[in-house]
Design a protein around this motif. Structure first.
Motif, mmCIF file in Angstrom:
data_model
loop_
_atom_site.group_PDB
_atom_site.id
_atom_site.type_symbol
_atom_site.label_atom_id
_atom_site.label_comp_id
_atom_site.label_asym_id
_atom_site.label_seq_id
_atom_site.Cartn_x
_atom_site.Cartn_y
_atom_site.Cartn_z
ATOM 1 N N LEU A 46 27.660 105.521 60.135
ATOM 2 C CA LEU A 46 28.749 106.468 60.387
ATOM 3 C C LEU A 46 30.086 105.870 59.962
ATOM 4 O O LEU A 46 30.923 106.556 59.375
ATOM 5 N N GLY A 47 30.262 104.585 60.231
ATOM 6 C CA GLY A 47 31.495 103.904 59.836
ATOM 7 C C GLY A 47 31.677 103.805 58.334
ATOM 8 O O GLY A 47 32.804 103.711 57.844
ATOM 9 N N HIS A 48 30.569 103.815 57.603
ATOM 10 C CA HIS A 48 30.642 103.768 56.143
ATOM 11 C C HIS A 48 30.748 105.158 55.524
ATOM 12 O O HIS A 48 30.639 105.313 54.309
ATOM 13 N N GLY A 49 30.912 106.163 56.376
ATOM 14 C CA GLY A 49 31.156 107.504 55.850
ATOM 15 C C GLY A 49 29.973 108.440 55.830
ATOM 16 O O GLY A 49 30.099 109.575 55.371
ATOM 17 N N TYR A 50 28.809 107.975 56.279
ATOM 18 C CA TYR A 50 27.675 108.883 56.349
ATOM 19 C C TYR A 50 27.974 109.964 57.382
ATOM 20 O O TYR A 50 28.539 109.688 58.436
ATOM 21 N N SER A 51 27.578 111.169 57.081
ATOM 22 C CA SER A 51 27.719 112.255 58.058
ATOM 23 C C SER A 51 26.540 112.191 59.022
ATOM 24 O O SER A 51 25.536 111.509 58.767
ATOM 25 N N GLU A 54 23.462 113.215 57.270
ATOM 26 C CA GLU A 54 22.954 112.199 56.342
ATOM 27 C C GLU A 54 22.205 111.096 57.090
ATOM 28 O O GLU A 54 21.188 110.596 56.608
#
Length: 89
Positions: A46-51, A54
């Protein structure tokens, strides 16, 4: 303004049945219950931008409530620990 004690208890509700810490599984690393998926892995994605969708696609064994419980667990853990004033490189 921080949440009241009653609100804080409500925030962590539903976390304990979805997060497990067992020294026999992953050396005691907090995991999503019934899996070997560390909470830190989910939070990291989540911190790396995954929704949310995803992460669920990447780990179909998880449910949305597992991910939310992981977030609550991480928030509660950070609230209970002393943090360094500065990170070392």
């Amino acid at each position: 303004m921080p949440p009241s004690s009653a609100r804080r208890q409500d925030i962590t509700r539903g976390t304990h049945d979805r997060i497990s810490i067992d020294h026999r599984i992953m050396g005691g690393v907090p995991c999503i219950s019934g899996t070997r998926i560390p909470v830190a892995t989910v939070i990291g994605l989540l911190g790396h931008g995954y929704s949310l969708s995803e992460v669920l696609e990447e780990y179909p064994i998880l449910a949305k409530d597992d991910i939310l419980a992981g977030l609550r667990f991480a928030a509660h853990a950070l609230d209970q620990r002393e943090l360094p004033l500065r990170l070392t490189p």
